[in-house]
Design a protein around this motif. Sequence first.
Motif, short mmCIF file in Angstrom:
data_model
loop_
_atom_site.label_atom_id
_atom_site.label_comp_id
_atom_site.label_asym_id
_atom_site.label_seq_id
_atom_site.Cartn_x
_atom_site.Cartn_y
_atom_site.Cartn_z
N SER A 340 39.21 -33.69 44.58
CA SER A 340 38.75 -32.32 44.83
C SER A 340 37.58 -32.29 45.81
O SER A 340 37.41 -31.33 46.56
CB SER A 340 38.35 -31.66 43.51
OG SER A 340 37.22 -32.29 42.94
N ARG A 341 36.78 -33.34 45.81
CA ARG A 341 35.68 -33.43 46.76
C ARG A 341 36.16 -33.74 48.17
O ARG A 341 35.45 -33.53 49.14
CB ARG A 341 34.68 -34.49 46.31
CG ARG A 341 34.02 -34.17 44.97
CD ARG A 341 33.12 -35.30 44.54
NE ARG A 341 32.04 -35.51 45.50
CZ ARG A 341 31.41 -36.67 45.67
NH1 ARG A 341 31.77 -37.72 44.98
NH2 ARG A 341 30.44 -36.77 46.55
N LEU A 383 33.93 -27.47 46.79
CA LEU A 383 34.80 -26.49 46.12
C LEU A 383 34.42 -25.05 46.47
O LEU A 383 34.50 -24.17 45.63
CB LEU A 383 34.75 -26.70 44.60
CG LEU A 383 35.14 -28.10 44.09
CD1 LEU A 383 35.09 -28.13 42.58
CD2 LEU A 383 36.51 -28.49 44.59
N LEU A 386 37.71 -22.69 46.21
CA LEU A 386 38.55 -22.74 45.01
C LEU A 386 38.52 -21.40 44.28
O LEU A 386 37.45 -20.93 43.86
CB LEU A 386 38.06 -23.85 44.08
CG LEU A 386 39.02 -24.28 42.98
CD1 LEU A 386 40.29 -24.85 43.57
CD2 LEU A 386 38.35 -25.31 42.08
N LEU A 407 34.86 -28.63 37.33
CA LEU A 407 35.36 -27.50 38.12
C LEU A 407 34.54 -26.25 37.87
O LEU A 407 34.20 -25.52 38.81
CB LEU A 407 36.83 -27.25 37.79
CG LEU A 407 37.81 -28.37 38.18
CD1 LEU A 407 39.21 -28.07 37.65
CD2 LEU A 407 37.84 -28.57 39.69
N ALA A 411 32.78 -24.87 41.27
CA ALA A 411 33.59 -23.90 42.00
C ALA A 411 32.87 -22.56 42.02
O ALA A 411 32.93 -21.80 41.05
CB ALA A 411 34.97 -23.77 41.36
#
Length: 485
Positions: A340-341, A383, A386, A407, A411
């Motif tokens: 995700s990074r 993020l 997101l 998250l 996010a």
Amino acid sequence: MKQVFSSKNRISHMPDPIRSHIVSFLPMKEAMRSSILSRQWRYVCSSLSNLKFDQVDFEKTKKCKRGDFRDFVDETLLSHNGSDIKRFSLTVKVGDTFISSRHLNSWISFAVNHNVQDFKFSFDTWRFKKLPQCLFTSTTLTKLSLYEVELNLPTIVKFPVLKSLLFDDVAFRGENLVNKLLSSSSCPVLEKLVIWYCCCTGINTISISLPTLKYLTLFDTHELTINLVNTVLRELIYMCCRPPNITYENLLSVVSAKLHFSVNIGMCATPVNTFFRSASKILVWLRNVEKLCLMSGIIEFLSMDQEFLAGVPSSCCSLKHLHVDMFASEKHAQVMILLSRSYPNLQTPSILVENLYDKATISNIANVDECWKPTQLPPEDILNSLKTVDIENFKGSDGELYLVRFLLENAKILEKMNICCSDGKLETVRCQMCITEILPKFTKVSPHVTISISDILANRVWQYVLYVNGQKKSSSHIYISANKW
């Protein structure tokens, strides 16, 4: 005066090409029956451009006898007026002694001689030893699909206009001939290649050298090594035992990819670290991908790659949609966080949590339990794009909770997190505990976020809604509502 309408059948008086086009949408057996409607319909099927012969469907009627299908195909082709055929599809049942190689060769040659463009051939587990030479030198064929065929290629193979090629459960013979088939010398304009459940007797390596290739699907090619050279791919689906031998240039143009490896480490002579590094290298090379699906085998490879775990994740700004199949373990959750990074513009990730011990990829890797524990990651501006997160088959494990917390804490514009709990009774109890005791304690950085937790087994859904008005709200002020479906 009262208008009087003609009682004539208007369809019967339409031009033959129009009526032939209408009849082409019917199954072949019903289409041929139309020729007995009247004198005007006698030859309507003689110019059909789409011919589909399926022995299984044909013999569903109780009155059908052995040999009727063979006679039906012969009579249909004999009545054809010689016009071009656009699509020709043939499916033959297993072990029909009334259909000889001579019949099959004759039918295939008929299609080729009538300038067929789309050719589909299936033998329903019955192996046909040799296809006629004329099929492999067709100058009109744009799409070729072969199912359950033992493919003995001739020495001369040339498809000048072929754009789509599909092999499903095909047994290849002759490494040099196969490599020649999958090269620009035989298929100079091929754009789509699908190899599905195929095996190669006496062949260890398949080389694909097609500069025009845009869409490639390779699924369960056993222990074959796949070499990809001189391709400009747009879409890649690779789900095989071994990682492909692929170069950096081949992946730069890929915008959609689905990846899975399932190599048996214990049975492989290649150094283990080589396989682990292959997954992270491919991800680094997918610099322009927009849609990415990573199966659990890929995540397992990444979790065992110490260089990937210790290094700074590479950045891919083009990726917006990510699907990941992961195990309910801490090391897989950590890999997901590192991924995700790597994708700062990620918008809609979806996660499917699988059972840890149901996959062969786990049982084949030694020291499974010796995985590194989650560590505190340095704060970064991540993020930022997101908006929606979907987590399916959630079990409430420590690794999953660690991922959810990460998250929620990072996010900044997250709008919705959808969590669907596992349908197992033990996991459902744990999910309920997560809802009431654990999730409310997590910090949410997004100004307003909705967390929906569905429990399919209990047929209900819980929903957390945070109203902040520009500032982060403390977890003690979370409003919780439980609604029955």
